[in-house]
Design a protein around this motif. Structure first.
Motif, short mmCIF file in Angstrom:
data_model
loop_
_atom_site.label_atom_id
_atom_site.label_comp_id
_atom_site.label_asym_id
_atom_site.label_seq_id
_atom_site.Cartn_x
_atom_site.Cartn_y
_atom_site.Cartn_z
N VAL A 42 0.83 -1.20 0.00
CA VAL A 42 0.00 0.00 0.00
C VAL A 42 0.87 1.26 0.00
O VAL A 42 0.58 2.22 -0.70
CB VAL A 42 -0.99 -0.02 1.19
CG1 VAL A 42 -1.63 1.34 1.41
CG2 VAL A 42 -2.06 -1.08 0.97
N SER A 43 1.97 1.24 0.74
CA SER A 43 2.83 2.42 0.76
C SER A 43 3.50 2.64 -0.60
O SER A 43 3.72 3.78 -1.00
CB SER A 43 3.85 2.33 1.90
OG SER A 43 5.00 1.67 1.52
N ASN A 46 0.09 3.30 -3.16
CA ASN A 46 -0.77 4.41 -2.76
C ASN A 46 -2.13 4.35 -3.46
O ASN A 46 -2.51 5.28 -4.19
CB ASN A 46 -0.08 5.75 -3.03
CG ASN A 46 -0.77 6.88 -2.32
OD1 ASN A 46 -1.46 6.69 -1.33
ND2 ASN A 46 -0.60 8.08 -2.85
N LEU A 68 -4.32 -2.92 7.84
CA LEU A 68 -4.45 -1.67 7.08
C LEU A 68 -5.30 -0.65 7.85
O LEU A 68 -4.91 0.51 7.97
CB LEU A 68 -5.10 -1.96 5.72
CG LEU A 68 -5.23 -0.73 4.82
CD1 LEU A 68 -3.89 -0.40 4.19
CD2 LEU A 68 -6.27 -0.96 3.75
N TYR A 74 -2.98 4.76 6.54
CA TYR A 74 -3.72 4.05 5.48
C TYR A 74 -5.15 3.66 5.85
O TYR A 74 -5.87 3.12 5.02
CB TYR A 74 -2.94 2.81 5.06
CG TYR A 74 -1.52 3.12 4.66
CD1 TYR A 74 -1.26 4.04 3.65
CD2 TYR A 74 -0.46 2.54 5.32
CE1 TYR A 74 0.04 4.37 3.30
CE2 TYR A 74 0.86 2.86 4.97
CZ TYR A 74 1.10 3.77 3.97
OH TYR A 74 2.38 4.09 3.63
N ILE A 77 -8.17 4.43 3.47
CA ILE A 77 -8.32 3.80 2.15
C ILE A 77 -9.50 2.81 2.20
O ILE A 77 -9.51 1.90 3.02
CB ILE A 77 -7.03 3.08 1.72
CG1 ILE A 77 -5.87 4.07 1.62
CG2 ILE A 77 -7.25 2.36 0.38
CD1 ILE A 77 -4.51 3.41 1.42
#
Length: 121
Positions: A42-43, A46, A68, A74, A77
């Motif tokens: 995820v980093s 993005n 997450l 995060y 999201i």
């Protein structure tokens, strides 16, 4: 600017199908067959939204979504929990997902759900 969707699923056919469909709809798509490194992925990617399978190696969709959603950077999201499991509603609730999509899914349902979750974001 294109919205990015990150898909976690260990079924390569589902990944390929979703990749093709979502790319055709104008999204940037990234995929992963495992979920144990969700924070790193995820980093790097993005994403604007995540599609998360329930039965995915190493740690599974519930644990990956919980990781997450407990991360301060995060947790915002949106996660669409998608699974063929009959108990998808309660699994998604335990995971902390924002929406559910039962497999097999209808393409209109997928498109409408992604649009609405991105609009709500």
């Amino acid at each position: 600017m294109k919205k990015t969707i990150l898909i976690f699923d260990d079924d390569v056919n589902i990944l390929e199908l979703c990749f093709i469909i979502l790319t055709d709809w104008g999204y940037h798509v990234e995929v992963s067959e495992t979920s144990h490194d969700i924070i790193e992925k995820v980093s790097k990617v993005n994403p604007d939204a995540i599609l998360m399978d329930n039965w995915i190696p190493e740690i599974g969709g519930i644990k990956a979504t919980q990781l997450l959603k407990s991360h301060p950077d995060y947790k915002h999201i949106p996660v669409i929990y998608f699974s063929a499991n009959n108990d998808i509603q309660s699994l998604a609730k335990i995971a902390g997902a924002d929406a559910i999509l039962a497999k097999p899914f209808d393409l209109d349902e997928l498109e409408n759900l992604i649009k609405s979750i991105l609009k709500a974001k």
